[in-house]
Design a protein around this motif. Structure first.
Motif, PDB file in Angstrom:
ATOM      1  N   LYS A  74      46.218 -20.465  89.490  1.00 21.65           N
ATOM      2  CA  LYS A  74      45.874 -20.304  88.073  1.00 21.65           C
ATOM      3  C   LYS A  74      46.847 -19.366  87.353  1.00 21.65           C
ATOM      4  O   LYS A  74      46.988 -19.417  86.140  1.00 21.65           O
ATOM      5  CB  LYS A  74      44.451 -19.766  87.917  1.00 21.65           C
ATOM      6  CG  LYS A  74      43.388 -20.746  88.353  1.00 21.65           C
ATOM      7  CD  LYS A  74      42.013 -20.136  88.204  1.00 21.65           C
ATOM      8  CE  LYS A  74      40.954 -21.087  88.742  1.00 21.65           C
ATOM      9  NZ  LYS A  74      39.654 -20.442  88.815  1.00 21.65           N
ATOM     10  N   VAL A 122      43.376 -21.589  82.577  1.00 24.25           N
ATOM     11  CA  VAL A 122      42.021 -21.957  82.982  1.00 24.25           C
ATOM     12  C   VAL A 122      41.518 -23.034  82.021  1.00 24.25           C
ATOM     13  O   VAL A 122      41.444 -22.788  80.812  1.00 24.25           O
ATOM     14  CB  VAL A 122      41.079 -20.726  82.965  1.00 24.25           C
ATOM     15  CG1 VAL A 122      39.677 -21.113  83.388  1.00 24.25           C
ATOM     16  CG2 VAL A 122      41.629 -19.611  83.845  1.00 24.25           C
ATOM     17  N   ASN A 123      41.195 -24.195  82.569  1.00 20.77           N
ATOM     18  CA  ASN A 123      40.728 -25.328  81.755  1.00 20.77           C
ATOM     19  C   ASN A 123      41.681 -25.625  80.592  1.00 20.77           C
ATOM     20  O   ASN A 123      41.251 -25.844  79.459  1.00 20.77           O
ATOM     21  CB  ASN A 123      39.316 -25.075  81.229  1.00 20.77           C
ATOM     22  CG  ASN A 123      38.304 -24.937  82.352  1.00 20.77           C
ATOM     23  OD1 ASN A 123      38.409 -25.626  83.368  1.00 20.77           O
ATOM     24  ND2 ASN A 123      37.344 -24.059  82.180  1.00 20.77           N
ATOM     25  N   ARG A 125      43.574 -23.624  78.985  1.00 24.18           N
ATOM     26  CA  ARG A 125      43.779 -22.502  78.061  1.00 24.18           C
ATOM     27  C   ARG A 125      44.393 -21.328  78.802  1.00 24.18           C
ATOM     28  O   ARG A 125      44.111 -21.106  79.965  1.00 24.18           O
ATOM     29  CB  ARG A 125      42.432 -22.007  77.498  1.00 24.18           C
ATOM     30  CG  ARG A 125      41.682 -22.963  76.668  1.00 24.18           C
ATOM     31  CD  ARG A 125      40.406 -22.349  76.049  1.00 24.18           C
ATOM     32  NE  ARG A 125      40.258 -20.918  76.124  1.00 24.18           N
ATOM     33  CZ  ARG A 125      39.249 -20.302  76.757  1.00 24.18           C
ATOM     34  NH1 ARG A 125      38.325 -20.972  77.375  1.00 24.18           N
ATOM     35  NH2 ARG A 125      39.169 -18.984  76.748  1.00 24.18           N
TER      36      ARG A 125
END
Length: 176
Positions: A74, A122-123, A125
């Motif tokens: 990430k 994350v997702n 963003r």
């Protein structure tokens, strides 16, 4: 023996700002402090495959944390020795009733730095996280705890989650 500037002045801080210290992202980021400055611990200069640059790590704890960050899928950017705005840290210190740190032998307010400002994807963003790495023994110092509280409140004011990682609790890894 200490290294770096012995007596800091506002001019010294301005010179570092004009040199781009604490600015940029990924390969263009220049840490506020590097191994030319005073560090009580062993320093490390490690290549970051995510950032495409050498990272200035001022302790074994920072080195261990950096290796973990390098492996986290990430994590997309790692900025070490990231400077906090002095006006903000001074305001927070005053509000907490804590004396703001100054450079040794001066009355010049210290530019407080985060050990790491991490950018994660994350997702889809980008999210930020601030990390401070401390040895267990250092956490017994009221001065260290006060500085961590200023850092925590500064990050809170900026909407950035803040965590303290204890060096002795980090897994020992080797660079790949």
């Amino acid at each position: 023996m200490s290294r770096g500037v012995k007596k800091w002045s506002e001019d010294d801080i301005l010179k570092l700002q004009h040199a781009g210290r604490g600015q940029g992202r990924l390969a263009s980021y220049i840490p506020w402090l590097d191994s030319d400055f005073y560090s009580q611990c062993r320093t490390h200069k490690v290549w970051g495959r995510k950032t495409g640059r050498a990272h200035q790590l001022l302790s074994d704890g920072e080195h261990a944390a950096f290796l973990l960050l390098q492996r986290d899928p990430k994590v997309v950017d790692i900025r070490e020795q990231y400077p906090l705005d002095r006006d903000l840290t001074r305001k927070i210190a005053k509000g907490l009733g804590i004396r703001h740190p100054v450079y040794p032998g001066t009355h010049v307010p210290l530019v407080m730095t985060l050990d790491f400002l991490v950018t994660k994807k994350v997702n889809g963003r980008e999210e930020f996280e601030a990390l401070s790495i401390k040895a267990c023994e250092d956490l017994k110092s009221s001065t260290t705890v006060a500085r961590l509280e200023i850092e925590r409140c500064s990050c809170e004011a900026l909407g950035i989650p803040f965590r303290v990682l204890v060096k002795e609790q980090l897994p020992v890894q080797k660079a790949c």
